[in-house]
Design an enzyme around this catalytic site. Structure first.
Site, PDB file in Angstrom:
ATOM      1  N   ASN A   1       0.841  -1.195   0.000  1.00 34.24           N
ATOM      2  CA  ASN A   1       0.000   0.000   0.000  1.00 34.24           C
ATOM      3  C   ASN A   1       0.873   1.240   0.000  1.00 34.24           C
ATOM      4  O   ASN A   1       1.957   1.262   0.577  1.00 34.24           O
ATOM      5  CB  ASN A   1      -0.942   0.007   1.204  1.00 34.24           C
ATOM      6  CG  ASN A   1      -0.313   0.641   2.426  1.00 34.24           C
ATOM      7  OD1 ASN A   1      -0.245   1.868   2.545  1.00 34.24           O
ATOM      8  ND2 ASN A   1       0.171  -0.189   3.337  1.00 34.24           N
TER       9      ASN A   1
ATOM     10  N   ILE B   1      -0.817   4.633   0.600  1.00 38.40           N
ATOM     11  CA  ILE B   1      -1.960   5.531   0.781  1.00 38.40           C
ATOM     12  C   ILE B   1      -1.450   6.967   0.891  1.00 38.40           C
ATOM     13  O   ILE B   1      -2.099   7.903   0.413  1.00 38.40           O
ATOM     14  CB  ILE B   1      -2.756   5.148   2.060  1.00 38.40           C
ATOM     15  CG1 ILE B   1      -3.124   3.656   2.067  1.00 38.40           C
ATOM     16  CG2 ILE B   1      -3.987   6.036   2.220  1.00 38.40           C
ATOM     17  CD1 ILE B   1      -3.979   3.192   0.942  1.00 38.40           C
TER      18      ILE B   1
ATOM     19  N   ASN C   1      -2.008   7.821  16.113  1.00 42.41           N
ATOM     20  CA  ASN C   1      -0.761   7.605  15.377  1.00 42.41           C
ATOM     21  C   ASN C   1      -0.251   8.955  14.870  1.00 42.41           C
ATOM     22  O   ASN C   1      -0.922   9.640  14.101  1.00 42.41           O
ATOM     23  CB  ASN C   1      -1.023   6.622  14.225  1.00 42.41           C
ATOM     24  CG  ASN C   1       0.232   6.287  13.436  1.00 42.41           C
ATOM     25  OD1 ASN C   1       0.613   7.020  12.533  1.00 42.41           O
ATOM     26  ND2 ASN C   1       0.874   5.181  13.775  1.00 42.41           N
TER      27      ASN C   1
ATOM     28  N   CYS D   1       6.764   5.333   8.530  1.00 43.01           N
ATOM     29  CA  CYS D   1       5.891   5.235   7.358  1.00 43.01           C
ATOM     30  C   CYS D   1       6.732   5.324   6.097  1.00 43.01           C
ATOM     31  O   CYS D   1       7.456   6.298   5.892  1.00 43.01           O
ATOM     32  CB  CYS D   1       4.833   6.327   7.338  1.00 43.01           C
ATOM     33  SG  CYS D   1       3.765   6.166   5.879  1.00 43.01           S
TER      34      CYS D   1
END
Lengths: 251, 304
Positions: free
Chosen positions: B69, B71, B99, B130
């Site tokens: 992913n 996003i 988060n 991330c």
């Protein structure tokens, strides 16, 4: 929303490589609206796969599919008695309102998927329904139709009008369309107010993963699985939406 | 006999060791078929100070036993989170941790400063891992000094629990784990997604518009268990295991490997009942082994 282990009750071929699967899912069949979808899972795929509901008759729902990759090939190899996991109904369908006199339904290829249910709902609201039913050739044209009038269109002229479904379509008070995203972009040019059902890759189907982003003309994205998959055509930033989903190697 | 499934993570009492991972439940307000009794807590979708639109599609692609992913941390920003979501969390019977993301050390601190004391916010999971943002994210997670600096900046702004979510994209996770522990983290979450790539052989280009994405799902589970175990051996603070947990056996592997709890993400996309099934499966396992509580589960955690 229901999560069911649902039995496949029937399967029929409606075009070359295209089949309709009937699934016993009474809870979903009772409430599903045109343009909504189910997210199906079975042994062999990791993520679920979204399918528009093609018909619903109170006990069963139907979906239409073609082998576009490994997962759909597996599903097509199943048969009556096999059980699949069925999550739905999901998404926001066609919002049809009473008062319109004519509805024009435009489908390209597998874009037939939401149309029988849409035709039924439009008819129930008193509209005269014209379904313009297009594909590349007669072999790929779904043999089933609905509505008061059906206009067939093939790119090669092997059935009906030679040309695209869009070029063959009359105007109507309401225009609904489903097909490849590049076809829907052309629909948006001619009928900005059309209601179109878009295709995206999808993760959860329930609004949480944000994987099925649809770019909007007002900026930003929303979710095909929640606000969509049906949109007002002019609301989508077509240049930013992938025109073609690459499921598998094609030649 | 009822098995005691509760667990305390750095002072935060959870009724279940099974939590919803960041990104799995959004902000918790649209979760399908949620079975609250099984849920130990929820980590919100990652948030920045300001709204973010996220990455263009395609954002996800299925891979063998997993998914990629990208996003891009789409989100409404902290003001909308405080206005729209935190008031709902305040009435829920499980804790919600936010988060936290930033493009600079000070941004992490400012964001936690904004959220500290807001009713409904039970703690923070600091995302220094991330892979899907251009600025920050992973950068802070693979440098022990930067990881410690972010943790310190956050620690100064709150007395609520601070969990730090680690990236697997490091040479030695123990080094980062110790740096973050030393900077005042209450717990570690191990691990975030692995950076991966998938190529479209029709277009001869990456399938994801961001080119790369975070790999999650069972494909990463053995890697994640190893990294969580390494992190747990390196520190004294609790470690929460993350990575491809799909069923109770997977969760038990993380717990035995030294984790205090687990987070479930991708599995919930496929099975909305995953968290309840995992909770009930752990409970059944403990009962079968005549253990009265999760605390009695044997752990494999030799100290170096």
């Amino acid at each position: 929303m229901f999560l069911l282990n649902a039995r496949i009750t029937a399967m029929r071929e409606v075009a070359r490589g295209m089949a309709v699967i009937s699934i016993a899912a009474p809870e979903i069949a009772a409430i599903v609206r045109a343009g909504q979808f189910v997210n199906l899972g079975w042994a062999g795929v990791f993520l679920r796969r979204p399918f528009s509901v093609y018909r619903a008759d109170g006990e069963r729902i139907e979906v239409v599919l073609k082998a576009v990759g490994r997962g759909t090939s597996q599903l097509l190899a199943m048969g009556p008695g096999d059980v699949i996991s069925c999550l739905g109904p999901l998404g926001h369908g066609f919002d049809l309102e009473a008062g319109s006199r004519t509805a024009v339904l435009i489908s390209g290829g597998l874009g037939v998927a939401p149309m029988p249910l849409a035709a039924k709902e439009a008819s129930a609201l008193g509209m005269r329904v014209t379904w313009v039913h297009g594909a590349r050739s007669i072999d790929e044209l779904c043999s089933e139709s609905a509505g008061d009038e059906v206009i067939w269109a093939t790119d090669d002229g092997s059935r009906g009008i030679a040309g695209t479904a869009i070029s063959a379509a009359p105007d109507g008070d309401v225009v609904l369309a489903c097909g490849p995203n590049r076809m829907l972009a052309a629909v948006a040019d001619r009928w900005p107010e059309a209601l179109v059902a878009v295709e995206t890759y999808m993760g959860c189907g329930t609004g949480v993963c944000l994987g099925c982003a649809v770019p909007l003309t007002r900026g930003g994205y929303d979710r095909a699985c929640k606000e969509g998959p049906v949109y007002r055509a002019a609301d989508i930033d077509w240049a930013a939406l992938p025109s073609h989903l690459s499921y598998a190697v094609t030649v | 006999m009822t098995v005691d499934m509760s667990v305390a993570v750095a002072g935060m009492k959870l009724r279940s060791p099974v939590l919803a991972a960041s990104g799995a439940f959004g902000y918790g307000t649209e979760v399908p078929l949620l079975d609250r009794r099984a849920l130990g807590g929820m980590v919100s979708k990652g948030i920045f100070l300001r709204p973010r639109t996220g990455s263009p599609p395609p954002r996800i692609v299925e891979t063998p036993s997993g998914m990629l992913n990208a996003i891009g941390l789409q989100g409404p920003g902290v003001d909308a989170l405080i206005r729209d979501y935190a008031p709902q969390w305040a009435s829920w019977d499980f804790p919600v941790l936010v988060n936290i993301n930033g493009e600079s050390v000070s941004e992490y601190g400012d964001l936690v400063g904004r959220l500290d004391g807001v009713p409904g916010v039970a703690g923070f999971e600091i995302n220094i891992s991330c892979p899907n943002v251009e600025q920050g994210g992973l950068y802070f997670g693979n440098d022990p000094r930067a990881a410690a600096a972010v943790t310190e900046a956050v620690r100064r702004r709150t007395t609520l629990p601070v969990w730090v979510k680690l990236t697997p994209m490091v040479t030695d996770i123990g080094v980062i784990a110790r740096a973050v522990e030393g900077a005042g983290a209450d717990a570690l979450c191990a691990v975030n997604t692995f950076v991966g790539m998938s190529i479209d052989l029709n277009a001869y280009k990456p399938r994801l518009s961001f080119r790369t994405g975070g790999l999650s799902g069972p494909a990463i589970r053995p890697l994640a268990i190893h990294l969580a175990h390494q992190a747990a051996r390196a520190v004294r603070i609790p470690v929460i295991g993350i990575g491809g947990v799909t069923n109770a056996e997977d969760a038990l592997e993380f717990l035995v490997a030294g984790c205090s709890a687990v987070q479930v993400g991708t599995a919930t996309f496929i099975n909305p009942r995953a968290i309840a099934e995992i909770h009930d499966g752990i409970s059944a396992h403990l009962e079968l082994r005549h253990l009265n509580s999760l605390a009695e589960l044997p752990r494999y955690l030799p100290r170096d």
